[in-house]
Design a protein around this motif. Structure first.
Motif, short mmCIF file in Angstrom:
data_model
loop_
_atom_site.label_atom_id
_atom_site.label_comp_id
_atom_site.label_asym_id
_atom_site.label_seq_id
_atom_site.Cartn_x
_atom_site.Cartn_y
_atom_site.Cartn_z
N MET A 103 -28.03 34.00 -16.31
CA MET A 103 -29.33 34.46 -15.84
C MET A 103 -29.70 35.70 -16.64
SD MET A 103 -30.61 35.36 -11.98
CE MET A 103 -29.18 36.39 -11.68
N ILE A 104 -30.89 35.71 -17.21
CA ILE A 104 -31.35 36.82 -18.04
C ILE A 104 -32.64 37.38 -17.45
CG2 ILE A 104 -32.07 37.55 -20.35
CD1 ILE A 104 -30.51 35.14 -21.44
N VAL A 105 -32.64 38.68 -17.17
CA VAL A 105 -33.80 39.35 -16.58
C VAL A 105 -34.23 40.49 -17.51
CG1 VAL A 105 -34.67 40.65 -14.60
CG2 VAL A 105 -33.03 38.79 -14.26
N PRO A 106 -35.52 40.57 -17.86
CA PRO A 106 -35.98 41.66 -18.75
C PRO A 106 -35.97 43.01 -18.04
CG PRO A 106 -37.84 40.37 -17.99
CD PRO A 106 -36.61 39.64 -17.53
N ILE A 107 -35.70 44.05 -18.79
CA ILE A 107 -35.76 45.43 -18.30
C ILE A 107 -36.97 46.08 -18.95
CG2 ILE A 107 -34.59 47.66 -18.16
CD1 ILE A 107 -31.95 46.16 -18.53
N ASN B 158 -28.77 31.40 -7.80
CA ASN B 158 -29.88 30.88 -7.00
C ASN B 158 -31.05 31.88 -7.01
OD1 ASN B 158 -29.16 32.95 -5.19
ND2 ASN B 158 -27.76 31.58 -4.08
N ASP B 159 -32.07 31.56 -6.22
CA ASP B 159 -33.26 32.43 -6.18
C ASP B 159 -32.95 33.82 -5.66
OD1 ASP B 159 -34.73 30.39 -7.18
OD2 ASP B 159 -35.53 29.73 -5.24
N TYR B 160 -32.05 33.91 -4.68
CA TYR B 160 -31.68 35.22 -4.15
C TYR B 160 -31.03 36.08 -5.23
CZ TYR B 160 -29.46 38.80 -1.26
OH TYR B 160 -29.05 40.01 -0.73
N ASP B 161 -30.13 35.47 -6.03
CA ASP B 161 -29.49 36.20 -7.13
C ASP B 161 -30.55 36.70 -8.12
OD1 ASP B 161 -26.93 35.70 -6.11
OD2 ASP B 161 -26.82 33.77 -7.13
N ALA B 162 -31.54 35.84 -8.37
CA ALA B 162 -32.62 36.23 -9.29
C ALA B 162 -33.41 37.41 -8.74
CB ALA B 162 -33.54 35.04 -9.55
N HIS B 163 -33.66 37.39 -7.41
CA HIS B 163 -34.41 38.48 -6.78
C HIS B 163 -33.62 39.78 -6.86
CE1 HIS B 163 -36.98 40.62 -4.00
NE2 HIS B 163 -35.91 40.92 -3.27
N ILE B 164 -32.33 39.73 -6.54
CA ILE B 164 -31.49 40.92 -6.58
C ILE B 164 -31.38 41.47 -8.01
CG2 ILE B 164 -29.14 41.79 -6.26
CD1 ILE B 164 -30.66 41.43 -3.68
N THR B 165 -31.20 40.56 -8.96
CA THR B 165 -31.06 40.98 -10.35
C THR B 165 -32.36 41.58 -10.88
OG1 THR B 165 -29.47 39.19 -10.69
CG2 THR B 165 -30.36 40.25 -12.66
N THR B 166 -33.49 41.01 -10.47
CA THR B 166 -34.79 41.55 -10.89
C THR B 166 -34.99 42.96 -10.33
OG1 THR B 166 -35.74 39.33 -10.97
CG2 THR B 166 -37.28 41.19 -10.83
N THR B 167 -34.59 43.17 -9.07
CA THR B 167 -34.69 44.50 -8.47
C THR B 167 -33.80 45.50 -9.21
OG1 THR B 167 -35.12 43.51 -6.29
CG2 THR B 167 -34.39 45.81 -6.34
N ALA B 168 -32.59 45.07 -9.54
CA ALA B 168 -31.67 45.94 -10.26
C ALA B 168 -32.22 46.29 -11.65
CB ALA B 168 -30.31 45.27 -10.39
#
Length: 265
Positions: free
Chosen positions: A17-21, A42-52
């Motif tokens: 999973m890759i999330v931009p900073i 899952n979607d929850y992991d994506a939400h947490i990672t996006t917040t981080a």
């Protein structure tokens, strides 16, 4: 993405999973999470990672602001220190040569210039035909350039960000940006400060403001020094006249009516 293929292959990842900073809406990096299990996130992991990632972006921006503030504050302290040092030096000296050296050194130091010069002008000369009395710093080119004449005639500073983008030549080879600040006292241009830099866009508004502040101080100090110099010269002239009159008086007193002409001579 091809950039991540060596990482995925080397770590034997099955899912990632890759999330931009981002900071101020601009990408500054990416946050990547990987797992050896397939379909691990899952979607929850994506939400947490996006917040981080958002918090990390805010922290990066905070560090940048703190760094910029530290640099800005340090520059301001350096400039205020330079103003105080110049004020002390200018108040303590009535030597034009010494004052020009002080102004030359401090304007270069406080603005970040690589070199420069101070031109002392004849205040009585017309601004359309300025007359150089003496100079300190980079060699004077025997005649005033277009930029020098413009700054002197308009009694306003000039800032050249990049000579490669202009039609006129730099003061000397290796100069890419420069400032020209007239030294004005009672509406008369008594000098010109030139500051040169090897890099384009070297001088900002703060550097220009600093140079103008030092030019204002220089105007007062140079005027005081020149007045003192003129008074000293006038005093020496009067002293010489007094000594000459005293000698004539002594010679006259030594003459007598019955003294032979040869003895009188």
């Amino acid at each position: 993405q091809p950039f991540y293929e060596p990482l995925v292959t080397g770590l034997h990842l099955e899912s990632a999973m890759i999330v931009p900073i981002a900071a101020r809406g601009k990408p500054v990096g990416e946050l990547m999470l990987g797992s050896h299990a397939a379909e691990y996130f899952n979607d929850y992991d994506a939400h947490i990672t996006t917040t981080a990632a958002a918090q990390l972006g805010a922290a990066i921006e905070g560090l940048r602001l703190a760094s910029d503030t530290d640099v800005s504050l340090r520059r301001r302290v350096e400039r205020l220190t330079s103003v105080a040092r110049v004020s002390r030096e200018l108040a303590a000296s009535l030597s034009v040569d010494h004052l020009m050296q002080v102004i030359h050194v401090e304007t270069i130091r406080s603005t970040g210039a690589d070199c420069g010069s101070i031109l002392l002008l004849d205040a009585a000369a017309n601004v359309t035909n300025p007359q150089l009395l003496q100079s300190v710093g980079c060699p004077y080119a025997s005649e005033f350039s277009f930029l020098e004449r413009t700054a002197i005639q308009n009694k306003q500073p000039l800032l050249v960000s990049d000579f490669e983008q202009e039609t006129f030549a730099p003061p000397h080879p290796g100069v890419h940006s420069a400032m020209f600040i007239p030294i004005v006292h009672h509406e008369q241009v008594v000098g010109l400060i030139q500051l040169h830099a090897a890099q384009p866009d070297c001088f900002d508004d703060a550097a220009l403001e600093m140079a103008q502040t030092l030019a204002a101080q220089a105007a007062i100090a140079l005027n005081n020094a020149r007045q003192h110099q003129s008074e000293m010269q006038q005093s020496e002239l009067l002293q010489r006249r007094a000594e000459t009159l005293q000698k004539f008086s002594a010679a006259s007193a030594a003459l007598t009516p019955d003294q032979p002409l040869e003895a009188s001579l």
